[in-house]
Write a protein that holds these residues in place. Sequence first.
Motif, PDB file in Angstrom:
ATOM      1  N   PRO A   1      57.122  47.230   6.358  1.00  4.54           N
ATOM      2  CA  PRO A   1      56.221  46.143   6.751  1.00  4.54           C
ATOM      3  C   PRO A   1      54.917  46.640   7.396  1.00  4.54           C
ATOM      4  CG  PRO A   1      58.444  45.615   7.425  1.00  4.54           C
ATOM      5  CD  PRO A   1      58.470  47.029   6.919  1.00  4.54           C
TER       6      PRO A   1
ATOM      7  N   ILE B   1      28.526  46.936  12.073  1.00  6.07           N
ATOM      8  CA  ILE B   1      29.264  46.717  10.833  1.00  6.07           C
ATOM      9  C   ILE B   1      29.863  45.319  10.845  1.00  6.07           C
ATOM     10  CG2 ILE B   1      31.330  47.401   9.565  1.00  6.07           C
ATOM     11  CD1 ILE B   1      30.692  50.256  10.344  1.00  6.07           C
TER      12      ILE B   1
ATOM     13  N   ALA C   1      52.364  46.847   4.652  1.00  5.41           N
ATOM     14  CA  ALA C   1      51.905  45.510   4.273  1.00  5.41           C
ATOM     15  C   ALA C   1      50.921  44.975   5.303  1.00  5.41           C
ATOM     16  CB  ALA C   1      53.101  44.571   4.135  1.00  5.41           C
ATOM     17  N   ALA C   2      51.272  45.108   6.585  1.00  9.73           N
ATOM     18  CA  ALA C   2      50.406  44.585   7.645  1.00  9.73           C
ATOM     19  C   ALA C   2      49.070  45.331   7.680  1.00  9.73           C
ATOM     20  CB  ALA C   2      51.095  44.687   8.996  1.00  9.73           C
TER      21      ALA C   2
ATOM     22  N   ILE D   1      56.612  40.929   9.151  1.00 14.30           N
ATOM     23  CA  ILE D   1      55.174  40.791   8.992  1.00 14.30           C
ATOM     24  C   ILE D   1      54.847  41.198   7.565  1.00 14.30           C
ATOM     25  CG2 ILE D   1      54.718  43.137   9.795  1.00 14.30           C
ATOM     26  CD1 ILE D   1      52.122  42.066  11.006  1.00 14.30           C
ATOM     27  N   THR D   2      53.884  40.527   6.957  1.00 13.73           N
ATOM     28  CA  THR D   2      53.524  40.900   5.594  1.00 13.73           C
ATOM     29  C   THR D   2      52.056  40.554   5.368  1.00 13.73           C
ATOM     30  OG1 THR D   2      54.134  40.655   3.291  1.00 13.73           O
ATOM     31  CG2 THR D   2      54.302  38.678   4.644  1.00 13.73           C
ATOM     32  N   SER D   3      51.589  40.695   4.124  1.00  6.15           N
ATOM     33  CA  SER D   3      50.193  40.357   3.863  1.00  6.15           C
ATOM     34  C   SER D   3      50.060  39.865   2.431  1.00  6.15           C
ATOM     35  CB  SER D   3      49.299  41.577   4.100  1.00  6.15           C
ATOM     36  OG  SER D   3      49.658  42.596   3.207  1.00  6.15           O
TER      37      SER D   3
ATOM     38  N   VAL E   1      46.186  40.074  18.704  1.00  6.08           N
ATOM     39  CA  VAL E   1      46.088  40.036  17.249  1.00  6.08           C
ATOM     40  C   VAL E   1      44.766  40.651  16.793  1.00  6.08           C
ATOM     41  CG1 VAL E   1      45.888  38.479  15.288  1.00  6.08           C
ATOM     42  CG2 VAL E   1      47.582  38.022  17.044  1.00  6.08           C
TER      43      VAL E   1
ATOM     44  N   ALA F   1      47.127  39.219   9.267  1.00  5.22           N
ATOM     45  CA  ALA F   1      48.312  39.480   8.457  1.00  5.22           C
ATOM     46  C   ALA F   1      49.088  38.174   8.463  1.00  5.22           C
ATOM     47  CB  ALA F   1      49.144  40.609   9.065  1.00  5.22           C
TER      48      ALA F   1
ATOM     49  N   GLU G   1      38.241  48.292   8.560  1.00  6.35           N
ATOM     50  CA  GLU G   1      37.156  47.324   8.358  1.00  6.35           C
ATOM     51  C   GLU G   1      35.938  47.675   9.204  1.00  6.35           C
ATOM     52  OE1 GLU G   1      39.936  43.441   7.289  1.00  6.35           O
ATOM     53  OE2 GLU G   1      38.949  43.556   9.225  1.00  6.35           O
ATOM     54  N   LEU G   2      36.186  48.288  10.363  1.00 12.00           N
ATOM     55  CA  LEU G   2      35.072  48.666  11.235  1.00 12.00           C
ATOM     56  C   LEU G   2      34.505  50.031  10.853  1.00 12.00           C
ATOM     57  CD1 LEU G   2      36.432  47.442  14.675  1.00 12.00           C
ATOM     58  CD2 LEU G   2      34.437  46.564  13.490  1.00 12.00           C
TER      59      LEU G   2
ATOM     60  N   GLU H   1      46.406  52.112   0.465  1.00 15.17           N
ATOM     61  CA  GLU H   1      45.140  52.859   0.589  1.00 15.17           C
ATOM     62  C   GLU H   1      44.668  52.921   2.044  1.00 15.17           C
ATOM     63  OE1 GLU H   1      45.472  49.998  -0.982  1.00 15.17           O
ATOM     64  OE2 GLU H   1      43.849  48.607  -0.486  1.00 15.17           O
TER      65      GLU H   1
ATOM     66  N   GLY I   1      47.443  46.230   5.220  1.00 13.44           N
ATOM     67  CA  GLY I   1      46.612  45.852   4.083  1.00 13.44           C
ATOM     68  C   GLY I   1      46.771  46.770   2.882  1.00 13.44           C
TER      69      GLY I   1
ATOM     70  N   MET J   1      48.109  45.919  11.970  1.00 15.75           N
ATOM     71  CA  MET J   1      46.866  45.171  12.196  1.00 15.75           C
ATOM     72  C   MET J   1      45.762  46.097  12.704  1.00 15.75           C
ATOM     73  SD  MET J   1      48.051  41.652  13.924  1.00 15.75           S
ATOM     74  CE  MET J   1      49.056  40.450  13.086  1.00 15.75           C
TER      75      MET J   1
ATOM     76  N   GLN K   1      54.140  45.795  13.433  1.00 15.33           N
ATOM     77  CA  GLN K   1      53.195  44.672  13.359  1.00 15.33           C
ATOM     78  C   GLN K   1      51.847  44.981  13.996  1.00 15.33           C
ATOM     79  OE1 GLN K   1      54.872  40.797  13.798  1.00 15.33           O
ATOM     80  NE2 GLN K   1      53.101  39.953  14.828  1.00 15.33           N
TER      81      GLN K   1
ATOM     82  N   LYS L   1      44.363  48.239   9.847  1.00 21.07           N
ATOM     83  CA  LYS L   1      43.550  47.411   8.948  1.00 21.07           C
ATOM     84  C   LYS L   1      42.172  47.133   9.560  1.00 21.07           C
ATOM     85  CE  LYS L   1      43.606  42.990   6.521  1.00 21.07           C
ATOM     86  NZ  LYS L   1      44.231  41.686   6.406  1.00 21.07           N
ATOM     87  N   GLN L   2      42.169  46.723  10.823  1.00 17.85           N
ATOM     88  CA  GLN L   2      40.896  46.369  11.461  1.00 17.85           C
ATOM     89  C   GLN L   2      40.030  47.602  11.702  1.00 17.85           C
ATOM     90  OE1 GLN L   2      41.719  43.669  14.802  1.00 17.85           O
ATOM     91  NE2 GLN L   2      43.268  42.673  13.540  1.00 17.85           N
TER      92      GLN L   2
END
Lengths: 290, 386
Positions: free
Chosen positions: B259, A136, B262-263, A118-120, B207, A212, B242-243, B268, B265, B235, B231, B238-239
């Motif tokens: 990974p 939001i 990376a997944a 998996i990557t981005s 997802v 992703a 965002e919330l 940070e 985002g 995700m 994985q 990241k989500q």
Amino acid sequence: MFVQQLVNGISLGSMYALLAVGFAIVYNILGIVNFSHGATIALGAYCAYWLSTYLRLPLELSMVLSVTIAGLVSALIERITLHPLRRKGQPQIFFFIASLTVFNLVTAIIIYVSKANITSYPRTLIYGSIRMANVIVPKLDVLMLGIAVLSLLALSAVLYKTKIGLAIRCCSYDSRAAQLMGINPDLVIGTTFLLAGLLGGIGGALLGAKYAVYPELGDMVYRAFFACMVGGLGSLTGAIFGGLLIGLIETISNAYINAAISPAITFGLLVVILLVRPQGIAGKLVEDKI
Amino acid sequence: MKRFAVILAILLVAFGSIAHANEPIVIGFITALTGSTSLWGTQEANGAMLRAEEINAAGGVLGRPLKLIVYDHKGSPQEGVLAYRRLVDEDKAVAVLGTHFSNISLAIAPVAEQKKVPVLGQAVEPKVTIPAPGKLNKYHFLAQPSCIEQGQMMARFAFEELGARKAAVLADKSNSYSISQAEHFAEYFKRRGGEVTDFVEYAAGTVDYRAHLTQIKAGSPEVIFLPQYAQPGGMQVKQAKELGIEATFLGSNSLSDPPFVAAAGGAENVAGLYFLFNVNWSEPKFEAFINNYEAKYGEKPVTYHSLFGYDDVTLICEAIKNAGAAEPEAIRTAIEGLTDVPIMLGDGKFTMDAETHRTRNMPSWIMQWNEAGEIVPVQLVYPPAD
């Protein structure tokens, strides 16, 4: 919290809608369930990733290029699979099988090349979110909704304002009559696949930014397929409606019922809808087609 | 004539035992050499072969050299069982090492009970050794803290060190690695007096986690436990960002994989996340291991699985030595009695619990991702005794 869940549902549903429309136009014109759409979705994300990471192109440019590649690959898939089958007068079930095979082949190649990781993208497409009271909305979602709406407007402009669009619509009513009127079916079908590929590519590139980049991203094509079935296979408006509906059902059942059985609830509801209205929710619209 | 027969018999026995003395002790090793987890498996096999070489260079075990036979389970339980049968029936292995996959070890366990050749692996699912309450698989042993202990260690860290009193959990219902840790985290956290604001389960392959995360956010927890693979974990983080979720994230050892970052985002987004980890590579004791590994394979060890393989061979050799014979039954009994064996992982000492066939009081490291995308050790934690 309910409003936030509604926003979540619309954000998810608008992605499904975009993917579903690409799926629906091929069905509309050719009556073919085209699973190679999943390959163009995955390629849309991976090409944007490869171009921006290895060639160090700006992300936006990479996404535009990857959408173009996805469109061309879709037309190519038509050329090397559907075209010969059509010339030999083979039943359409063969293309259904071929499209599923192409989808699996492309996924397998991507798994091999990406080592299943998996990557981005090298950077986030757009940061920040809009805050209204307790709700939001990530700016990315707003941008994606905008792009989805613009893509669909562009599609209808092509279908209604251009000559090739007219030809496509003619074929979708009656391809034999259209052919008798001097419309070249190869061109029409090729263009339809190109358009579907572009929409798949846009969906894939945006999904890569939203979630992703991973090899099974193309599996979203099944959601697109269900969205089309619910909305009424072949109806573009129905596909949009079906996409939004599935997004909302998934989100609401995740939030208020039980996330672990949410897929069962979603598919259970789909079965009910199809039993009650086998022609799909927008069944009437199917009759007028585009 | 009688005298001749006796001499012949003595000669035969003597010759036989000389032949026996030079014969290698066959140890099997089952891991993933192909497929999506082949990186972990190759690291594991490399670590095991490195250790076997070291032991042979130092004179072997009971004066006999060690012969390690490695088979590929390809990530499939059927292949795992096949490999075990082949090692026992054809290669005459006296003990088998591996796997660190709970579902594969679960498949091997009943076969090992029939064949009676002991297995020492790294799975985290407690059912591998205790298939039902009160029932113990006599021939299966695990050398990594179980998911019960991993969930509890994280809960204790959150409660005692971070001072958290409100926690939420998000877990994959269909994955025992995820759901077991989640359940024991929640159970321990509540037992200590904390509140679990939400315990959300999701279906594999999800997802979009916004619905789940919005629900979690409404309970305003101080910490959110994500026992996931890289994985889904990436995700989710990241989500959640965002919330606008500002709680501290806690994770399992799979969130150490690059990974994951990376997944999620980027660095940070994962900065500040704590996760449980088997090893702190910055400790000086690993220097020799890393150098020897690099000398043999031309690259530094990539994942901690290399130490799984290395420690497995150490443990089985110690058991054979204690047993005094390279016989499966004697080795099985000796594994049960392993006490304070020097190893690389945890705090460097290994004790087998004869009642559970799992490690006794084996610690793990709490690690943290920083803004630069580096892993920083925080502290060594032990499974709670209560």
